[in-house]
Enzyme design. Structure first.
Site, mmCIF file in Angstrom:
data_model
loop_
_atom_site.group_PDB
_atom_site.id
_atom_site.type_symbol
_atom_site.label_atom_id
_atom_site.label_comp_id
_atom_site.label_asym_id
_atom_site.label_seq_id
_atom_site.Cartn_x
_atom_site.Cartn_y
_atom_site.Cartn_z
ATOM 1 N N CYS A 257 4.626 7.911 -19.217
ATOM 2 C CA CYS A 257 6.588 8.377 -19.084
ATOM 3 C C CYS A 257 6.745 6.843 -17.212
ATOM 4 O O CYS A 257 8.120 6.556 -18.435
ATOM 5 C CB CYS A 257 6.966 9.407 -19.048
ATOM 6 S SG CYS A 257 6.851 10.277 -20.675
ATOM 7 N N ASN B 241 9.705 17.883 -26.092
ATOM 8 C CA ASN B 241 8.377 17.884 -25.842
ATOM 9 C C ASN B 241 7.666 17.944 -27.093
ATOM 10 O O ASN B 241 8.253 19.294 -27.668
ATOM 11 C CB ASN B 241 6.952 18.007 -24.910
ATOM 12 C CG ASN B 241 7.484 19.741 -24.391
ATOM 13 O OD1 ASN B 241 8.065 19.907 -24.533
ATOM 14 N ND2 ASN B 241 6.189 20.244 -24.326
ATOM 15 N N ILE B 242 7.379 17.375 -28.220
ATOM 16 C CA ILE B 242 6.819 17.609 -29.213
ATOM 17 C C ILE B 242 4.956 17.959 -29.808
ATOM 18 O O ILE B 242 4.616 16.549 -30.098
ATOM 19 C CB ILE B 242 7.260 16.517 -30.405
ATOM 20 C CG1 ILE B 242 9.068 16.925 -30.394
ATOM 21 C CG2 ILE B 242 6.845 17.220 -32.418
ATOM 22 C CD1 ILE B 242 9.698 15.322 -30.920
ATOM 23 N N GLU B 243 4.614 18.981 -29.302
ATOM 24 C CA GLU B 243 3.160 18.520 -29.595
ATOM 25 C C GLU B 243 2.641 19.283 -30.848
ATOM 26 O O GLU B 243 2.950 19.360 -32.442
ATOM 27 C CB GLU B 243 2.508 20.206 -28.937
ATOM 28 C CG GLU B 243 3.174 20.069 -27.500
ATOM 29 C CD GLU B 243 2.351 21.569 -26.748
ATOM 30 O OE1 GLU B 243 1.999 22.381 -27.476
ATOM 31 O OE2 GLU B 243 2.540 21.064 -25.567
ATOM 32 N N GLU C 3 10.215 12.782 -22.141
ATOM 33 C CA GLU C 3 10.827 11.808 -21.589
ATOM 34 C C GLU C 3 11.236 9.958 -22.678
ATOM 35 O O GLU C 3 12.216 9.742 -22.247
ATOM 36 C CB GLU C 3 10.567 11.231 -20.494
ATOM 37 C CG GLU C 3 10.917 12.210 -19.673
ATOM 38 C CD GLU C 3 9.287 13.029 -19.647
ATOM 39 O OE1 GLU C 3 8.826 13.841 -20.063
ATOM 40 O OE2 GLU C 3 8.906 13.498 -18.210
ATOM 41 N N CYS D 4 4.493 11.796 -16.145
ATOM 42 C CA CYS D 4 3.449 12.195 -16.857
ATOM 43 C C CYS D 4 3.357 10.074 -16.798
ATOM 44 O O CYS D 4 4.216 9.834 -16.527
ATOM 45 C CB CYS D 4 2.837 12.267 -18.391
ATOM 46 S SG CYS D 4 2.698 10.916 -19.330
ATOM 47 N N CYS E 98 5.761 12.997 -25.413
ATOM 48 C CA CYS E 98 6.395 13.911 -24.414
ATOM 49 C C CYS E 98 8.135 14.004 -24.268
ATOM 50 O O CYS E 98 8.824 12.580 -24.678
ATOM 51 C CB CYS E 98 5.934 13.291 -22.957
ATOM 52 S SG CYS E 98 4.675 13.473 -22.167
HETATM 53 N N1 THU Z 1 4.881 16.733 -20.975
HETATM 54 C C1 THU Z 1 6.780 16.461 -21.116
HETATM 55 O O1 THU Z 1 6.748 16.308 -22.174
HETATM 56 N N2 THU Z 1 6.729 15.551 -20.194
HETATM 57 C C2 THU Z 1 5.822 15.272 -19.031
HETATM 58 O O2 THU Z 1 6.324 14.613 -18.464
HETATM 59 C C3 THU Z 1 4.479 16.001 -18.554
HETATM 60 C C4 THU Z 1 3.757 17.002 -20.060
HETATM 61 C C5 THU Z 1 4.126 17.755 -22.594
HETATM 62 C C6 THU Z 1 3.584 17.648 -22.567
HETATM 63 C C7 THU Z 1 3.268 18.918 -23.351
HETATM 64 O O3 THU Z 1 3.836 18.877 -24.673
HETATM 65 C C8 THU Z 1 3.507 19.667 -22.202
HETATM 66 O O4 THU Z 1 4.336 19.260 -21.658
HETATM 67 C C9 THU Z 1 2.017 20.482 -21.261
HETATM 68 O O5 THU Z 1 0.955 20.005 -22.201
#
Ligand code: THU
Length: 128
Positions: A92, A45-47, A58, A89, A56
Protein backbone atom coordinates in the site's frame (compact mmCIF):
# COMPACT_ATOMS: atom_id res chain seq x y z
CA UNK A 1 -7.16 20.30 7.24
CA UNK A 2 -9.15 21.38 10.28
CA UNK A 3 -9.60 18.96 13.14
CA UNK A 4 -13.27 18.69 12.10
CA UNK A 5 -12.20 17.67 8.57
CA UNK A 6 -9.89 15.03 10.02
CA UNK A 7 -12.58 13.69 12.35
CA UNK A 8 -15.04 13.52 9.45
CA UNK A 9 -12.55 11.54 7.34
CA UNK A 10 -11.82 9.19 10.24
CA UNK A 11 -15.53 8.70 10.76
CA UNK A 12 -15.89 7.63 7.10
CA UNK A 13 -13.00 5.18 7.59
CA UNK A 14 -14.73 3.77 10.68
CA UNK A 15 -17.94 3.25 8.71
CA UNK A 16 -15.97 1.46 5.99
CA UNK A 17 -14.22 -0.70 8.60
CA UNK A 18 -17.61 -2.07 9.63
CA UNK A 19 -17.94 -3.49 6.11
CA UNK A 20 -14.59 -5.33 6.31
CA UNK A 21 -14.68 -8.96 5.21
CA UNK A 22 -12.06 -10.41 7.52
CA UNK A 23 -13.22 -13.83 8.74
CA UNK A 24 -9.70 -15.28 8.71
CA UNK A 25 -7.68 -12.65 10.56
CA UNK A 26 -10.45 -10.93 12.50
CA UNK A 27 -8.44 -7.76 11.79
CA UNK A 28 -10.77 -5.16 10.31
CA UNK A 29 -9.39 -2.12 8.51
CA UNK A 30 -11.12 0.93 7.06
CA UNK A 31 -9.69 3.67 4.88
CA UNK A 32 -11.15 6.95 3.66
CA UNK A 33 -9.46 8.84 0.85
CA UNK A 34 -9.98 12.55 0.30
CA UNK A 35 -9.54 13.75 -3.28
CA UNK A 36 -8.23 17.23 -4.06
CA UNK A 37 -11.73 18.41 -5.04
CA UNK A 38 -13.28 17.17 -1.79
CA UNK A 39 -14.79 13.92 -3.05
CA UNK A 40 -14.20 10.94 -0.80
CA UNK A 41 -13.75 7.24 -1.42
CA UNK A 42 -13.66 4.50 1.18
CA UNK A 43 -12.34 0.97 1.33
CA UNK A 44 -12.22 -1.97 3.70
CA UNK A 45 -10.11 -5.10 3.68
CA UNK A 46 -11.56 -8.03 1.77
CA UNK A 47 -10.15 -11.43 2.63
CA UNK A 48 -10.39 -14.60 0.62
CA UNK A 49 -9.81 -18.29 1.43
CA UNK A 50 -6.79 -18.03 -0.83
CA UNK A 51 -5.20 -15.54 1.52
CA UNK A 52 -2.90 -14.17 -1.17
CA UNK A 53 -5.91 -12.58 -2.86
CA UNK A 54 -6.71 -10.44 0.18
CA UNK A 55 -7.21 -6.78 -0.64
CA UNK A 56 -6.11 -4.11 1.82
CA UNK A 57 -8.50 -1.31 2.74
CA UNK A 58 -6.13 1.41 1.54
CA UNK A 59 -5.73 -0.03 -1.94
CA UNK A 60 -9.45 -0.72 -2.27
CA UNK A 61 -10.12 2.99 -1.63
CA UNK A 62 -7.28 4.17 -3.88
CA UNK A 63 -8.12 1.87 -6.77
CA UNK A 64 -11.79 2.78 -6.52
CA UNK A 65 -10.91 6.47 -6.87
CA UNK A 66 -8.41 5.85 -9.66
CA UNK A 67 -10.93 3.78 -11.60
CA UNK A 68 -13.37 6.68 -11.36
CA UNK A 69 -10.78 8.96 -12.94
CA UNK A 70 -9.53 10.73 -9.83
CA UNK A 71 -5.80 11.35 -9.84
CA UNK A 72 -5.18 14.01 -7.21
CA UNK A 73 -5.42 13.16 -3.53
CA UNK A 74 -4.85 15.12 -0.35
CA UNK A 75 -5.48 12.84 2.64
CA UNK A 76 -6.30 9.34 3.79
CA UNK A 77 -7.59 8.19 7.18
CA UNK A 78 -6.76 4.63 8.25
CA UNK A 79 -8.39 2.87 11.20
CA UNK A 80 -8.62 -0.71 12.45
CA UNK A 81 -10.39 -2.66 15.15
CA UNK A 82 -7.07 -3.01 16.98
CA UNK A 83 -6.12 -0.60 19.74
CA UNK A 84 -2.82 0.30 18.06
CA UNK A 85 -2.13 2.39 14.98
CA UNK A 86 -2.63 0.48 11.73
CA UNK A 87 0.34 1.35 9.55
CA UNK A 88 -0.17 0.63 5.85
CA UNK A 89 1.63 -2.44 4.54
CA UNK A 90 4.55 -2.14 2.15
CA UNK A 91 2.46 -2.73 -0.97
CA UNK A 92 0.00 0.00 0.00
CA UNK A 93 2.86 2.39 0.75
CA UNK A 94 4.33 1.75 -2.69
CA UNK A 95 1.00 2.43 -4.42
CA UNK A 96 0.31 5.53 -2.36
CA UNK A 97 3.78 6.84 -3.19
CA UNK A 98 3.15 6.28 -6.87
CA UNK A 99 -0.36 7.72 -7.13
CA UNK A 100 -0.58 10.09 -4.16
CA UNK A 101 2.94 11.34 -3.37
CA UNK A 102 1.67 14.43 -1.51
CA UNK A 103 -0.90 12.65 0.61
CA UNK A 104 -1.25 13.19 4.35
CA UNK A 105 -2.03 10.00 6.26
CA UNK A 106 -4.07 10.16 9.47
CA UNK A 107 -3.85 7.03 11.60
CA UNK A 108 -6.21 6.53 14.51
CA UNK A 109 -5.47 4.33 17.52
CA UNK A 110 -7.15 4.06 20.90
CA UNK A 111 -4.85 6.78 22.22
CA UNK A 112 -5.13 9.36 19.47
CA UNK A 113 -4.44 10.40 15.90
CA UNK A 114 -1.02 10.55 14.24
CA UNK A 115 -0.21 12.24 10.95
CA UNK A 116 2.43 11.02 8.50
CA UNK A 117 3.52 11.82 4.98
CA UNK A 118 4.01 8.90 2.64
CA UNK A 119 7.67 9.94 2.30
CA UNK A 120 8.09 9.38 6.04
CA UNK A 121 6.62 5.88 5.78
CA UNK A 122 8.41 4.95 2.56
CA UNK A 123 11.86 6.51 2.33
CA UNK A 124 13.93 5.60 -0.76
CA UNK A 125 10.94 4.34 -2.77
CA UNK A 126 11.26 2.37 -5.96
CA UNK A 127 10.54 4.58 -8.93
CA UNK A 128 11.15 4.30 -12.66
N1 THU B 1 -4.66 -4.98 6.12
C1 THU B 1 -5.17 -3.85 5.53
O1 THU B 1 -6.30 -3.85 5.04
N2 THU B 1 -4.40 -2.74 5.51
C2 THU B 1 -3.15 -2.66 6.09
O2 THU B 1 -2.53 -1.62 6.02
C3 THU B 1 -2.59 -3.80 6.79
C4 THU B 1 -3.34 -5.06 6.69
C5 THU B 1 -5.52 -6.16 6.19
C6 THU B 1 -5.08 -7.33 5.37
C7 THU B 1 -5.66 -8.48 6.14
O3 THU B 1 -7.02 -8.64 5.75
C8 THU B 1 -5.61 -8.02 7.58
O4 THU B 1 -5.55 -6.63 7.54
C9 THU B 1 -4.41 -8.49 8.36
O5 THU B 1 -4.22 -9.83 8.33
Amino acid sequence: MTSEDIEALISLAEDAMKRAIAPYSGFKVGAALLCADGKTYTGCNIENPSLMLTACAERVALQSALSDGYTSFSAMAIVSNDERYCFPCGSCRQMLMEFAPDIQLYLRSKTGIKKFTIAELLPYPFSK
